[in-house]
Scaffold this motif. Structure first.
Motif: not given
Length: 558
Positions: A378-404
């Protein structure tokens, strides 16, 4: 940090608003192979310990990895220094041990509040002296609170935002006038940094700080501060019940591994903040065998995702709802923290019983895999037009990297054809400079409230001084986080719950605010950490406060 900023001006710079967050101790994930190597070395090199464990000294030795920056209450905004101030100083109010019930400390009664909710009159205790012998009175308390606001330290906005004036209206009477009603204000007065300091030692003025000393009224006196150790002596002239120990030595370790080894070998009596998940698990297992004590408690520290609603894709609420429903918090807790955290389904942590509502769980239960796909379509995202996103985290926190990485895997398992989620990291300093600029579509961050009130988990995230539905938040709290969420209804509810002095009247707007977050999804709550304390056998009086404070004066050893 921090942590916590409940009442700061919406326009305060990002660095000032969330500086505390960055300095909060965070558990870091380490691989099992390295852990067991350390464990083997520890076992082989263990030194003998006194009978019953511990250091053999009549003083308590507490180990930590938390770093020390300043003990000036007008500039201190970190958990570790807050805990030190909690033990070195007194506040107007404190909480009954083991509960969230506010109780007088340097005040002799709860505030008398004017009918319009603006004027707080507080009677003060007599016969109290500072560590340097200076008498404590209303003038000293007014000086300390005014200094807190005027010196321009990291936490200054906590008080300067809601407070219009602080005056001594009698030798033992303090009057505080607010700019507008704020029901949570008495809880704010229990903040660890709002302690009186000796007017003979401290000065009022921008930047006039004393980072390496403290002269207050509390049960301990600060006698030594160095890079890796702090020494607290019992205040023999303390007005209240004196500590049940002979004093406290605090040893600061360079790594969780060193802290872990020191505790296992009996070099320290107590290990507190912060050990890695594998280390906590090992110590808990040995505690079950009777080797030592393990105490855990839910903390006020939460981790969440910030969603930038100015991003083209995330501006669509159905996309935000779909992403929230894809997150399996129990899996995150298991893989990142070995079950040493709690799944969080609201921004308000579960320590606020009856107020914290698992609103995201209710919304998630409505959305199965098919419905999630429908929301994306309904938001316009399909297998032919997938949603593309970037999830950021703080590089100095290893636990955040594992979670991401774990979140990326969750999305990939069921939705890889319609969602392409990439993971990127950036150092903390760079992140904090750019969040309010809208640089990141999604970012993983954490927060700990400065005082024990649910307002501190809603107002700092949702309040917006200037904005609209069309433009998003242009000036305010949500803009500072990089969410840019704007809701006129949320702003009204924040003011409503702040003005309601009856807890029952506050409950309705507090619950509705949580529901708004679950439906609009400017943030996705992930987990709530637990606090852990490990103590050698025979150490008594260990108690963690819901406000994340650790009272040393209750501790004793055989």
């Amino acid at each position: 940090m921090s942590t916590l900023l409940q009442t700061q001006k919406a326009q305060r710079s990002l660095t000032e608003q969330i500086v505390r967050i960055f300095r909060r101790p965070s558990n870091a994930y380490r691989s099992s192979s390295l852990f067991f190597l350390c464990l083997a070395l520890t076992t082989s090199c263990a030194k003998s310990t006194p009978p019953g464990g511990g250091t053999g000294s009549d003083r308590l030795v507490i180990g930590t990895t938390a770093k020390f920056r300043t003990l000036d209450p007008a500039d201190s905004y970190e958990v570790f220094s807050g805990n030190l101030l909690y033990n070195l100083g007194d506040r107007l109010y404190d909480y009954e041990k083991g509960s969230g019930k506010l109780t007088p400390k340097l005040a002799t009664a709860l505030p008398k509040v004017s009918a319009d909710g603006l004027v707080y009159t507080i009677p003060l205790r007599k016969g109290v002296k500072f560590h340097d012998g200076t008498p404590f009175d209303a003038k000293a308390m007014a000086f300390s609170l005014n200094r807190f606001m005027a010196n321009g330290g990291n936490p200054s906005g906590l008080l300067s935002d809601p407070v219009k004036s602080v005056t001594a209206t009698g030798e033992s009477e303090l009057t505080i006038t607010l700019k507008k009603p704020f029901a949570g204000f008495p809880n704010l007065l229990a903040f660890s940094g709002l302690v009186p300091v000796s007017p003979k030692v401290y000065k009022k003025g921008v930047g006039q700080f004393l980072p390496n000393q403290f002269v207050g009224t509390g049960p301990y006196k600060l006698v030594k501060v160095s890079g890796d150790s702090i020494r607290l002596e019992v205040n023999d002239r303390y007005w209240d019940a004196k500590p049940t120990n002979k004093g406290v030595n605090i040893q600061i370790f360079s790594s969780p591994a060193n802290l872990f080894n020191a505790f296992r070998t009996g070099s320290i009596d107590i290990a507190f903040q912060s050990l890695d998940p594998d280390q906590i698990q090992a110590l808990e297992n040995d505690a079950k065998k009777g080797d030592w004590q393990a105490i855990s408690s839910p903390s006020n520290f939460i981790t969440f995702l910030v969603l930038n609603i100015k991003d083209e894709a995330l501006s669509k609420v159905k996309v935000r709802q779909a992403l929230a429903a894809m997150v399996n918090r129990d899996v995150l807790n298991d893989r990142v923290f070995r079950g040493q955290a709690e799944s969080l389904y609201t921004l308000v942590p579960t320590i606020f019983t009856g107020i914290s509502q698992p609103v995201f769980k209710a919304e998630q239960q409505k959305l199965g895999r098919d419905r999630i796909r429908s929301l994306l379509k309904e938001s316009g995202y399909t297998p032919g037009k997938p949603l593309k996103l970037n999830l950021w985290y703080r590089s100095n926190l290893t636990s955040d990297g594992v979670a991401a990485a774990t979140i990326k895997a969750m999305v990939g398992q069921g939705y890889s054809d319609v969602v392409q989620l990439d993971v990127s990291s950036v150092d903390s300093a760079t992140a904090y400079k750019n969040l309010d600029k809208g640089t990141y579509p999604m970012f993983m961050l954490d927060w700990a409230g400065d005082y024990y009130d649910p307002d501190t988990y809603l107002q700092p995230f949702l309040a917006c001084e200037k904005g609209s539905i069309k433009t998003g938040c242009q000036k305010g709290q949500s803009q500072s986080w990089g969410s840019f969420f704007y809701s006129d209804r949320a702003n009204k509810l924040i003011d409503q719950q702040r003005q309601a002095r009856d807890p029952k009247q506050r409950l309705k707007p507090l619950k509705e605010l949580q529901t708004i977050v679950a439906k609009e999804v400017p943030y996705i709550p992930l987990w709530q950490k637990k606090d852990y304390v490990f103590a050698q056998k025979g150490i008594n009086g260990i108690q963690l406060q819901p406000s994340q404070q650790f009272p040393f004066w209750m501790l004793s050893k055989p």
